[in-house]
Design a protein around this motif. Structure first.
Motif, mmCIF file in Angstrom:
data_model
loop_
_atom_site.group_PDB
_atom_site.id
_atom_site.type_symbol
_atom_site.label_atom_id
_atom_site.label_comp_id
_atom_site.label_asym_id
_atom_site.label_seq_id
_atom_site.Cartn_x
_atom_site.Cartn_y
_atom_site.Cartn_z
ATOM 1 N N LEU A 110 -44.807 41.603 -121.977
ATOM 2 C CA LEU A 110 -45.638 42.374 -121.062
ATOM 3 C C LEU A 110 -45.034 43.758 -120.886
ATOM 4 O O LEU A 110 -43.851 43.887 -120.564
ATOM 5 C CB LEU A 110 -45.725 41.668 -119.710
ATOM 6 C CG LEU A 110 -46.507 42.385 -118.608
ATOM 7 C CD1 LEU A 110 -47.981 42.495 -118.976
ATOM 8 C CD2 LEU A 110 -46.333 41.656 -117.275
ATOM 9 N N MET A 111 -45.826 44.800 -121.107
ATOM 10 C CA MET A 111 -45.373 46.179 -120.941
ATOM 11 C C MET A 111 -46.318 46.916 -120.010
ATOM 12 O O MET A 111 -47.434 47.268 -120.390
ATOM 13 C CB MET A 111 -45.291 46.902 -122.287
ATOM 14 C CG MET A 111 -44.260 46.353 -123.248
ATOM 15 S SD MET A 111 -44.059 47.425 -124.702
ATOM 16 C CE MET A 111 -42.906 46.440 -125.674
ATOM 17 N N ASP A 112 -45.868 47.123 -118.774
ATOM 18 C CA ASP A 112 -46.571 47.991 -117.837
ATOM 19 C C ASP A 112 -45.973 49.381 -117.964
ATOM 20 O O ASP A 112 -44.752 49.537 -117.803
ATOM 21 C CB ASP A 112 -46.407 47.476 -116.405
ATOM 22 C CG ASP A 112 -47.180 46.206 -116.134
ATOM 23 O OD1 ASP A 112 -48.414 46.246 -116.212
ATOM 24 O OD2 ASP A 112 -46.538 45.176 -115.871
ATOM 25 N N ILE A 165 -48.193 41.345 -127.461
ATOM 26 C CA ILE A 165 -47.773 42.418 -126.566
ATOM 27 C C ILE A 165 -48.961 42.833 -125.718
ATOM 28 O O ILE A 165 -50.033 43.151 -126.244
ATOM 29 C CB ILE A 165 -47.229 43.635 -127.343
ATOM 30 C CG1 ILE A 165 -46.023 43.222 -128.205
ATOM 31 C CG2 ILE A 165 -46.824 44.751 -126.376
ATOM 32 C CD1 ILE A 165 -45.448 44.345 -129.053
ATOM 33 N N VAL A 166 -48.780 42.794 -124.413
ATOM 34 C CA VAL A 166 -49.798 43.214 -123.454
ATOM 35 C C VAL A 166 -49.398 44.579 -122.914
ATOM 36 O O VAL A 166 -48.334 44.732 -122.314
ATOM 37 C CB VAL A 166 -49.932 42.211 -122.299
ATOM 38 C CG1 VAL A 166 -50.963 42.705 -121.285
ATOM 39 C CG2 VAL A 166 -50.309 40.831 -122.829
ATOM 40 N N LEU A 167 -50.235 45.571 -123.149
ATOM 41 C CA LEU A 167 -49.995 46.934 -122.687
ATOM 42 C C LEU A 167 -50.929 47.240 -121.529
ATOM 43 O O LEU A 167 -52.152 47.271 -121.699
ATOM 44 C CB LEU A 167 -50.240 47.930 -123.821
ATOM 45 C CG LEU A 167 -49.204 47.965 -124.956
ATOM 46 C CD1 LEU A 167 -49.810 48.589 -126.203
ATOM 47 C CD2 LEU A 167 -47.965 48.725 -124.528
ATOM 48 N N ASN A 168 -50.368 47.459 -120.356
ATOM 49 C CA ASN A 168 -51.140 47.849 -119.183
ATOM 50 C C ASN A 168 -50.844 49.309 -118.866
ATOM 51 O O ASN A 168 -49.701 49.669 -118.570
ATOM 52 C CB ASN A 168 -50.778 46.973 -117.978
ATOM 53 C CG ASN A 168 -51.255 45.547 -118.114
ATOM 54 O OD1 ASN A 168 -52.389 45.311 -118.535
ATOM 55 N ND2 ASN A 168 -50.407 44.586 -117.781
ATOM 56 N N ASN A 169 -51.874 50.128 -118.934
ATOM 57 C CA ASN A 169 -51.728 51.568 -118.762
ATOM 58 C C ASN A 169 -52.006 51.952 -117.308
ATOM 59 O O ASN A 169 -53.152 51.929 -116.863
ATOM 60 C CB ASN A 169 -52.704 52.286 -119.716
ATOM 61 C CG ASN A 169 -52.607 53.792 -119.621
ATOM 62 O OD1 ASN A 169 -51.743 54.344 -118.940
ATOM 63 N ND2 ASN A 169 -53.501 54.481 -120.315
ATOM 64 N N HIS A 170 -50.958 52.337 -116.590
ATOM 65 C CA HIS A 170 -51.105 52.762 -115.199
ATOM 66 C C HIS A 170 -51.185 54.280 -115.087
ATOM 67 O O HIS A 170 -51.042 54.819 -113.983
ATOM 68 C CB HIS A 170 -49.933 52.221 -114.374
ATOM 69 C CG HIS A 170 -49.871 50.726 -114.329
ATOM 70 N ND1 HIS A 170 -50.638 49.971 -113.476
ATOM 71 C CD2 HIS A 170 -49.162 49.841 -115.076
ATOM 72 C CE1 HIS A 170 -50.383 48.687 -113.662
ATOM 73 N NE2 HIS A 170 -49.494 48.577 -114.648
ATOM 74 N N GLY A 194 -56.399 51.326 -118.313
ATOM 75 C CA GLY A 194 -56.873 50.090 -118.934
ATOM 76 C C GLY A 194 -55.766 49.337 -119.643
ATOM 77 O O GLY A 194 -54.575 49.561 -119.416
ATOM 78 N N TYR A 195 -56.156 48.440 -120.549
ATOM 79 C CA TYR A 195 -55.176 47.595 -121.228
ATOM 80 C C TYR A 195 -55.582 47.357 -122.678
ATOM 81 O O TYR A 195 -56.744 47.508 -123.062
ATOM 82 C CB TYR A 195 -55.022 46.248 -120.513
ATOM 83 C CG TYR A 195 -56.289 45.428 -120.433
ATOM 84 C CD1 TYR A 195 -56.723 44.638 -121.498
ATOM 85 C CD2 TYR A 195 -57.075 45.432 -119.265
ATOM 86 C CE1 TYR A 195 -57.886 43.888 -121.422
ATOM 87 C CE2 TYR A 195 -58.237 44.688 -119.176
ATOM 88 C CZ TYR A 195 -58.636 43.915 -120.264
ATOM 89 O OH TYR A 195 -59.793 43.182 -120.194
ATOM 90 N N VAL A 196 -54.586 46.979 -123.476
ATOM 91 C CA VAL A 196 -54.776 46.510 -124.845
ATOM 92 C C VAL A 196 -53.845 45.323 -125.048
ATOM 93 O O VAL A 196 -52.711 45.306 -124.538
ATOM 94 C CB VAL A 196 -54.480 47.609 -125.876
ATOM 95 C CG1 VAL A 196 -54.174 47.029 -127.249
ATOM 96 C CG2 VAL A 196 -55.644 48.577 -125.985
ATOM 97 N N VAL A 197 -54.297 44.341 -125.812
ATOM 98 C CA VAL A 197 -53.475 43.192 -126.186
ATOM 99 C C VAL A 197 -53.445 43.113 -127.704
ATOM 100 O O VAL A 197 -54.499 43.135 -128.355
ATOM 101 C CB VAL A 197 -54.033 41.876 -125.602
ATOM 102 C CG1 VAL A 197 -53.118 40.708 -125.963
ATOM 103 C CG2 VAL A 197 -54.184 41.986 -124.090
#
Length: 562
Positions: free
Chosen positions: A340-342, A402-407, A456-459
């Motif tokens: 998980l990558m925030d 890999i879960v990318l959460n873009n803050h 948003g996010y990308v997986v």
């Protein structure tokens, strides 16, 4: 006028003998150039700019003997999109798989071309490709799915362009002045280039099928592109053959590549414009004198007038999430290791810095690959790569998600070295973090650069089948410098058995006093003792203060069509 390559001739070269060794001898030098009419120093090769194309066939060996003749900067070369299977030390990011090449030093890159498709190379050292050290890398394949259709091919590059040199721009980007007065905004380019110039002419013939390889070599800007009077058929993205998909417009982020087929007209009665436009939504401000558009021309008849292009202002690009790989590789359904990558940006003592899970990437004293090779079983412990090495260790054969959460309030094109990946899920803008239950395609699109939209996010998923130390980072070069990177350490125990570092690679480290063994700080006795590790980024200039961080501006959403 730019020439095109006969696909038949390329196929002949690919089949007329055994694999060959392609040798380049490159002096990396300063050159003066004025691609948009403004003269400035750029970084070229052998006194020439634009830089040459690396080209070969599947199975060829490429040997590049480099010499850094810049005098005032270190350098390196990364071969973007190549997996470097068995040759991780040739991947090129300084501080990760090698030491930077100092002025006057020699360094050899040596690897085999075992992937067909459209790639490129660029410096991976302190934002240097912003100043021009970049070029196409093409691997021909006589067995490409589209091979029998193609008569000729051409490579078409896009890029943003700056008039100031990268070191000064980086210093300002990470300055207190920029944070206070411009909300930490990225430098805005002065314009766009096509073929590292403006208004290039590409000669074509009637009744032919052309393969056009499009590469976005920008440091920042995504670009929209269309060809007047010609529909494009996508057949490859980032080295992955796709089921043919027709479209009138493509959106291509920094570092992505597309190969498209076009059919030329039945006569040479007129010429046609190629139109590209930088994505203005990526910029915090739009200077009054900034021309977002750049043009080129398909020239059927050089004696006929060129059309007057109109700016590209209608945006309805094909959504790459709908692409299907030609090999129809099915979804990797069983995940063994989720990361998980925030990520976000913060004010760090007055400097705009990026973070992944609260940590800003900082290169350590020992290149991460050398740590992986010299710390024995401790190489499986992410701590030995340093707190700010942002290291994640994966085991052989694992399916990694890999879960990318873009803050952040802007989009980010993420690139993985050493692999391409399945894109399992991608949200629209401002969708929040990944809910964990998105339906994945049965046959996902696969590539090596993917845009994570703002808020948003990308997986993504891939199989860990390539032992090595692989950088994973946003490909906006300003964000790399701000610390938006991670290190994926894959199968380090297997790597220790199979990889040896060439002597010329070790020599440049020794000559610069850079340690090549032990943990992130060079401790060979106690790998978990990180006393002296680098945890504070170099402050370019300016007093350390703590102004409040303003939110990024809201930008209007683009339309994407399937």
């Amino acid at each position: 006028m730019l020439s095109v390559l006969s696909f038949a001739a390329l196929s002949f070269l690919a089949t007329s003998g055994f694999a060959k060794t392609v040798v380049y001898n490159w002096d990396i030098t300063w050159v003066n150039a004025s691609p948009d009419g403004f003269s400035r120093p750029v970084i070229g090769i052998n006194g020439q700019w634009p830089c040459p194309t690396i080209e070969g066939n599947i199975g060829d060996r490429v040997t590049i003997h480099t010499r850094n003749m810049l005098g005032n900067e270190t350098t390196s070369l990364h071969f973007h999109g190549l997996f470097q299977s068995g040759s991780n030390s040739m991947d090129g990011p300084a501080g990760v798989t090698q030491c930077p090449i100092p002025p006057g030093a020699k360094f050899t890159y040596d690897y085999t071309l075992d992937q067909p498709g459209t790639y490129w190379y660029h410096s991976h050292n302190k934002g240097q490709y912003i100043d021009g050290l970049r070029g196409p890398l093409i691997v021909h394949d006589k067995d490409a799915p589209y091979a029998e259709q193609v008569d000729e091919e051409v490579t078409l590059t896009l890029s943003d362009w700056y008039h100031d040199e990268a070191p000064g721009l980086i210093h300002y980007f990470q300055s207190v002045d920029n944070e206070n007065n411009h909300n930490g905004a990225e430098p805005i380019p002065k314009g766009a280039l096509m073929q590292d110039t403006q208004n290039p002419k590409i000669s074509v013939k009637p009744n032919k099928k052309y393969l056009i390889r499009i590469i976005n070599m920008s440091a920042f800007a995504g670009q929209f592109i269309s060809i007047d009077g010609h529909q494009m058929t996508i057949v490859e993205v980032d080295g992955v053959y796709t089921v043919p998909q027709k479209t009138d417009q493509i959106y291509i982020t920094a570092a992505q590549r597309y190969s498209v087929l076009i059919s030329t007209k039945s006569d040479a009665s007129q010429n046609f414009a190629i139109r590209a436009a930088m994505d203005e939504e990526m910029f915090d401000t739009i200077p009054a004198d900034l021309n977002l558009n750049v043009y080129g021309f398909l020239v059927y008849d050089s004696k006929k007038p060129l059309p007057t292009p109109t700016p590209l202002t209608t945006f309805a690009a094909f959504d790459d999430f709908a692409l299907v790989p030609q090999d129809r590789q099915r979804l990797l359904s069983k995940v063994d290791h989720q990361i998980l990558m925030d990520f976000d940006f913060i004010n760090d003592n007055g400097i705009n810095r990026a973070r992944i899970n609260g940590v800003s990437y900082i290169p350590q004293k020992v290149p991460a690959l050398y740590t992986a090779l010299t710390t024995g079983s401790d190489a499986t412990n992410p701590k030995v790569y340093g707190t700010n090495g942002n290291a994640f260790v994966v085991k052989p054969g694992e399916v990694v998600e890999i879960v990318l959460n873009n803050h952040d309030g802007g989009g980010h094109p993420w690139h993985l070295h050493g692999h391409n990946f399945q894109v399992i899920a991608r949200s629209g803008e401002n969708a929040g973090t990944y809910p964990g239950n998105a339906a994945a395609p049965a046959i996902p699109m696969r590539r090596d650069v993917v845009m994570v939209r703002k808020g948003g996010y990308v997986v993504i998923r891939y199989r860990a089948d390539n032992p090595g130390v692989w950088l994973f980072h946003c490909h906006i070069e300003w964000h790399v410098e701000a610390g938006l990177s991670a290190t994926i350490v894959e199968s380090p125990m297997e790597l220790q058995k199979s990889l040896r570092i060439p002597s010329d690679h070790m020599k440049i480290c020794k000559d610069q006093g850079i340690p090549t063994a032990g943990n992130a700080v060079g401790n060979t006795a106690n790998h978990l003792d990180l006393t002296g590790e680098l945890t504070t980024p170099e402050v370019p200039y300016g007093a350390l203060i703590n102004p409040p961080k303003k939110p990024r501006s809201n930008r209007v959403a683009r339309n994407f069509v399937a």
